[in-house]
Motif scaffolding. Structure first.
Motif, mmCIF file in Angstrom:
data_model
loop_
_atom_site.group_PDB
_atom_site.id
_atom_site.type_symbol
_atom_site.label_atom_id
_atom_site.label_comp_id
_atom_site.label_asym_id
_atom_site.label_seq_id
_atom_site.Cartn_x
_atom_site.Cartn_y
_atom_site.Cartn_z
ATOM 1 N N THR A 69 2.715 -9.531 19.820
ATOM 2 C CA THR A 69 2.371 -9.517 18.401
ATOM 3 C C THR A 69 3.213 -8.443 17.720
ATOM 4 N N HIS A 124 9.137 -17.964 17.992
ATOM 5 C CA HIS A 124 7.900 -17.197 17.853
ATOM 6 C C HIS A 124 7.305 -17.455 16.468
ATOM 7 N N SER A 175 6.210 -12.882 23.801
ATOM 8 C CA SER A 175 5.120 -13.354 22.941
ATOM 9 C C SER A 175 4.321 -12.209 22.326
ATOM 10 N N ALA A 233 5.501 -15.722 14.638
ATOM 11 C CA ALA A 233 5.479 -14.540 13.766
ATOM 12 C C ALA A 233 6.864 -13.900 13.675
#
Length: 348
Positions: free
Chosen positions: A59, A86, A57, A88
Motif C-alpha cells: 500500500t 497496481h 503489492s 494504487a
C-alpha cells in the motif's frame, strides 16, 4: 593490459550508467518482492551498487515506511520498482515524489498515460523494462530516461527471449538513453561482455538472494545453494486464450498449485465472473502470497521459490559488498588477462 589499465577501462565502459544512477558501480539490484526491502537495498547501495525497493503489492503507507527506513540505513542513491498494474499506482508515484526518491522503475507492462511525465515533473528519473526494440523506442519517445532489458533466464516474471538475443537486438538500436541488461548474469565476465556490447550497466537479482543482509528465510537460501541452473523452470501457460506471464522458479509443489489455481481462474473467466484484468490481478496475488510463504516463512515446498538460471552460481552466503567486489574483480581480471596485438595471437 595491466590491472591499472583494466580498472580504467571498466570505469570508462560504465561511466554513463554510473553517472545516471549516481552510484560507484553501475550494478542495480533486481527488485524481488519480499527480498528487496530496506536491509538488502541499503546494503547494495552502501556496497557501491544501486539498490531498488520492490514495492510489489505494498500500500502507499507501507511503501512510504519502507522508503524512509531505507533512507535511514543509507545516504547513497537507491530506487523504487512499481508494478504498472497496481490499482494504487498514482498514489504510489505520489509517495515516491513526496519522499524524494531519485529513480523509479516501472515494471509489469506499459505505463499508463501520464505516469512517466508525472514522475519526471516531480524530479525523478524513470526507468522502464522493454522486451523488444519497438517497445524500447516507444518508451524512450514517451520520456523514459533509461531502459532495462531482461532476458528469460531471470527469476520471477519473464519474457520469451534470452538476454543475449535481447542485448544484440536492443543495444545497437537504443543510444539516446542508458540501457541496463538483466537476466542470467552471475559472473563479472558476463557483466563485462554486456558492457562491451554497449550496455551502461547491469541488474542482478538471484545473485543477491543469499547475501547475509538478505532477510530471506534460511530455508529459502538453502534451496538456492542446493539448486542448479536446470532446477529453475518457467511456469506453464494452460490456455492460449488466457495470456499469463511465465514465472521462473525452482520446481516444487507450489508450481503444481499454481497450475491448479490457473485452471480455476480460467474457469471463472470463461463464466464471466472475472474480466481479464481482475483475473490477472488474482494471479499476481497468488504469486505474492506463495512467494511470501517461501521467502518469509521458509515454506520452500508449497511456496514459490522464484530464482533465475544463474542460481547455480550462488554457492555460498556472502556479504553484499563482497558479492559486488567479486563481480568487479572478475571483470577486471578478465580484462587484465587479455593479450593484445597480432604477436600475442601468434603465440597462442
Amino acid at each position: 593490459m595491466d590491472r591499472k589499465a583494466a580498472e580504467a577501462h571498466l570505469d570508462e565502459l560504465w561511466q554513463r550508467g554510473r553517472a545516471f544512477l549516481g552510484s560507484r558501480y553501475a550494478i542495480m539490484g533486481g527488485a524481488m518482492t519480499w527480498v528487496s526491502e530496506r536491509h538488502l537495498v541499503s546494503a547494495i547501495s552502501n556496497g557501491g551498487g544501486f539498490g531498488v525497493i520492490a514495492c510489489g503489492s505494498m500500500t502507499p503507507d507501507l511503501l512510504r515506511t519502507e522508503i524512509k527506513a531505507t533512507q535511514e540505513l543509507t545516504d547513497k542513491p537507491f530506487g523504487v520498482n512499481l508494478i504498472t498494474m497496481h490499482p494504487a499506482l498514482t498514489d504510489l508515484i505520489g509517495v515516491c515524489l513526496e519522499t524524494k526518491v531519485g529513480h523509479v522503475v516501472l515494471a509489469g507492462g506499459l505505463p499508463p498515460g501520464g505516469a512517466i511525465q508525472k514522475l519526471k515533473d516531480g524530479g525523478a528519473k524513470v526507468m522502464c523494462f522493454a522486451p523488444a526494440v519497438a517497445l524500447a523506442k516507444k518508451l524512450v519517445r514517451s520520456g523514459a530516461d533509461a531502459i532495462i532489458i531482461e532476458g528469460m533466464e531471470a527469476g520471477g516474471h519473464i519474457g520469451p527471449v534470452s538476454t543475449s538475443v535481447l542485448a544484440q537486438e536492443i543495444l545497437p538500436a537504443i543510444r539516446d538513453v542508458p540501457v541496463f541488461v538483466a537476466g542470467g548474469i552471475g559472473r563479472g565476465q558476463a557483466m563485462l561482455g554486456y558492457l562491451e556490447m554497449g550496455a551502461s550497466g547491469v541488474q542482478l537479482g538471484t545473485r543477491f538472494v543469499c547475501a547475509t543482509e538478505s532477510i530471506a528465510h534460511p530455508n529459502f537460501k538453502k534451496a538456492f545453494l542446493r539448486a542448479s541452473a536446470r532446477d529453475a523452470m518457467p511456469s506453464v501457460q494452460l490456455d492460449p486464450r488466457f495470456p499469463v506471464i511465465p514465472v521462473r522458479a525452482l520446481v516444487n509443489d507450489g508450481v503444481k498449485k499454481f497450475n491448479e489455481m490457473q485452471r480455476q481462474v480460467i474457469d471463472r473467466f470463461d463464466k464471466g465472473e472475472l474480466d481479464m484484468k481482475a483475473a490477472q490481478l488474482e494471479i499476481e496475488h497468488f504469486w505474492a502470497g506463495a512467494l511470501r510463504r517461501a521467502v518469509i516463512d521458509g515454506d520452500v515446498d508449497s511456496g514459490s521459490v522464484m530464482a533465475g538460471q544463474s542460481v547455480g552460481m550462488v554457492v555460498k552466503e556472502q556479504q553484499t559488498a563482497e558479492i559486488i567486489r567479486d563481480m568487479i574483480e572478475e571483470a577486471i581480471s578478465a580484462l587484465a588477462d587479455r593479450r593484445t596485438g597480432r604477436a600475442a595471437g601468434a603465440e597462442r
